[in-house]
Design a protein around this motif. Structure first.
Motif, PDB file in Angstrom:
ATOM      1  N   VAL A  95     -16.303   5.976  18.487  1.00 24.11           N
ATOM      2  CA  VAL A  95     -15.612   7.141  17.925  1.00 24.11           C
ATOM      3  C   VAL A  95     -14.442   6.748  17.017  1.00 24.11           C
ATOM      4  O   VAL A  95     -14.313   7.288  15.914  1.00 24.11           O
ATOM      5  CB  VAL A  95     -15.190   8.126  19.034  1.00 24.11           C
ATOM      6  CG1 VAL A  95     -14.286   9.222  18.491  1.00 24.11           C
ATOM      7  CG2 VAL A  95     -16.421   8.731  19.702  1.00 24.11           C
ATOM      8  N   PRO A  96     -13.570   5.812  17.426  1.00 25.45           N
ATOM      9  CA  PRO A  96     -12.458   5.463  16.525  1.00 25.45           C
ATOM     10  C   PRO A  96     -12.921   4.983  15.150  1.00 25.45           C
ATOM     11  O   PRO A  96     -12.365   5.390  14.121  1.00 25.45           O
ATOM     12  CB  PRO A  96     -11.725   4.346  17.273  1.00 25.45           C
ATOM     13  CG  PRO A  96     -12.070   4.556  18.701  1.00 25.45           C
ATOM     14  CD  PRO A  96     -13.475   5.095  18.698  1.00 25.45           C
ATOM     15  N   HIS A  97     -13.940   4.149  15.130  1.00 32.49           N
ATOM     16  CA  HIS A  97     -14.391   3.646  13.824  1.00 32.49           C
ATOM     17  C   HIS A  97     -15.162   4.707  13.045  1.00 32.49           C
ATOM     18  O   HIS A  97     -15.136   4.717  11.815  1.00 32.49           O
ATOM     19  CB  HIS A  97     -15.155   2.340  14.001  1.00 32.49           C
ATOM     20  CG  HIS A  97     -14.224   1.230  14.363  1.00 32.49           C
ATOM     21  ND1 HIS A  97     -14.067   0.799  15.656  1.00 32.49           N
ATOM     22  CD2 HIS A  97     -13.342   0.532  13.621  1.00 32.49           C
ATOM     23  CE1 HIS A  97     -13.133  -0.137  15.685  1.00 32.49           C
ATOM     24  NE2 HIS A  97     -12.673  -0.316  14.473  1.00 32.49           N
ATOM     25  N   ALA A  98     -15.809   5.620  13.730  1.00 34.11           N
ATOM     26  CA  ALA A  98     -16.443   6.741  13.039  1.00 34.11           C
ATOM     27  C   ALA A  98     -15.375   7.598  12.363  1.00 34.11           C
ATOM     28  O   ALA A  98     -15.545   8.027  11.211  1.00 34.11           O
ATOM     29  CB  ALA A  98     -17.274   7.572  14.017  1.00 34.11           C
ATOM     30  N   VAL A 129      -8.552   6.410  22.085  1.00 29.48           N
ATOM     31  CA  VAL A 129      -9.136   6.510  20.749  1.00 29.48           C
ATOM     32  C   VAL A 129      -8.004   6.462  19.724  1.00 29.48           C
ATOM     33  O   VAL A 129      -8.090   5.753  18.716  1.00 29.48           O
ATOM     34  CB  VAL A 129      -9.968   7.805  20.611  1.00 29.48           C
ATOM     35  CG1 VAL A 129     -10.379   8.036  19.157  1.00 29.48           C
ATOM     36  CG2 VAL A 129     -11.200   7.749  21.505  1.00 29.48           C
ATOM     37  N   ALA A 130      -6.931   7.194  20.007  1.00 34.97           N
ATOM     38  CA  ALA A 130      -5.797   7.232  19.074  1.00 34.97           C
ATOM     39  C   ALA A 130      -5.217   5.834  18.850  1.00 34.97           C
ATOM     40  O   ALA A 130      -4.926   5.460  17.704  1.00 34.97           O
ATOM     41  CB  ALA A 130      -4.730   8.185  19.589  1.00 34.97           C
ATOM     42  N   ASP A 136      -6.290   0.192  13.529  1.00 31.58           N
ATOM     43  CA  ASP A 136      -7.189  -0.194  12.443  1.00 31.58           C
ATOM     44  C   ASP A 136      -7.074   0.656  11.177  1.00 31.58           C
ATOM     45  O   ASP A 136      -7.739   0.360  10.187  1.00 31.58           O
ATOM     46  CB  ASP A 136      -8.642  -0.138  12.937  1.00 31.58           C
ATOM     47  CG  ASP A 136      -8.921  -1.188  14.009  1.00 31.58           C
ATOM     48  OD1 ASP A 136      -8.179  -2.188  14.093  1.00 31.58           O
ATOM     49  OD2 ASP A 136      -9.881  -0.996  14.779  1.00 31.58           O
ATOM     50  N   ALA A 137      -6.261   1.699  11.185  1.00 35.82           N
ATOM     51  CA  ALA A 137      -6.212   2.624  10.056  1.00 35.82           C
ATOM     52  C   ALA A 137      -5.525   2.011   8.837  1.00 35.82           C
ATOM     53  O   ALA A 137      -4.456   1.420   8.958  1.00 35.82           O
ATOM     54  CB  ALA A 137      -5.484   3.899  10.451  1.00 35.82           C
ATOM     55  N   PRO A 138      -6.126   2.196   7.657  1.00 34.43           N
ATOM     56  CA  PRO A 138      -5.489   1.743   6.428  1.00 34.43           C
ATOM     57  C   PRO A 138      -4.517   2.780   5.863  1.00 34.43           C
ATOM     58  O   PRO A 138      -3.869   2.531   4.851  1.00 34.43           O
ATOM     59  CB  PRO A 138      -6.679   1.535   5.480  1.00 34.43           C
ATOM     60  CG  PRO A 138      -7.672   2.546   5.947  1.00 34.43           C
ATOM     61  CD  PRO A 138      -7.501   2.651   7.436  1.00 34.43           C
TER      62      PRO A 138
END
Length: 152
Positions: A95-98, A129-130, A136-138
């Protein structure tokens, strides 16, 4: 500053504050708002060899229904702010990468998410998930704890 805000929902009650915050930011900045629900990949989440009497497809159908209700509630929580509701399957992704891949495809420059704010052993055992999105968020990620009032 921000032109496209993405707010996520998983169908739990903690999402309401995050949607309120994202809607308020959207109005203040004149940005676009997208509300996203990811349907987890039941095959990936359950792994192979489970002994459940329901199939992965049954579980994904239920998660789809939960997501549809969450998107409807998100429209109400947005307080009249125009938003685009999207529901996407994870398709082999966690889910996080989706979420991150969808944010990239949409061109979102801010991700808003709810967080339980768990600490200690509960956080260690359950993960978040958060946390994984933040790691990993850009783009910037705004985490909103349940019950946090939005200022409009």
């Amino acid at each position: 500053m921000y032109r496209h805000i993405l707010v996520t929902t998983d169908g739990t009650d903690i999402d309401h504050a995050a949607v309120h915050h994202a809607a308020a930011l959207t109005r203040a900045l004149g940005a676009r708002l997208t509300l996203l629900h990811i349907i987890p990949d039941a095959h990936r989440e359950l792994g192979s060899g489970n002994d459940l009497s329901v199939t992965a497809e049954d579980i994904e159908q239920e998660w789809t229904r939960v997501g549809e209700r969450a998107l409807e509630e998100g429209l109400l929580d947005a307080d009249g702010t125009r938003l685009t509701p999207l529901q996407r399957p994870a398709r082999g992704r966690d889910v996080p990468h989706a979420i991150l891949e969808e944010a990239g495809e949409l061109g979102a420059d801010l991700i808003v998410m709810a967080t339980h704010g768990r600490e200690g052993l509960a956080h260690l055992l359950l993960g978040s998930v958060a946390d994984r999105v933040v790691h990993d968020a850009p783009v910037p990620v705004l985490l909103v704890r349940q019950g946090t009032p939005s200022r409009t």
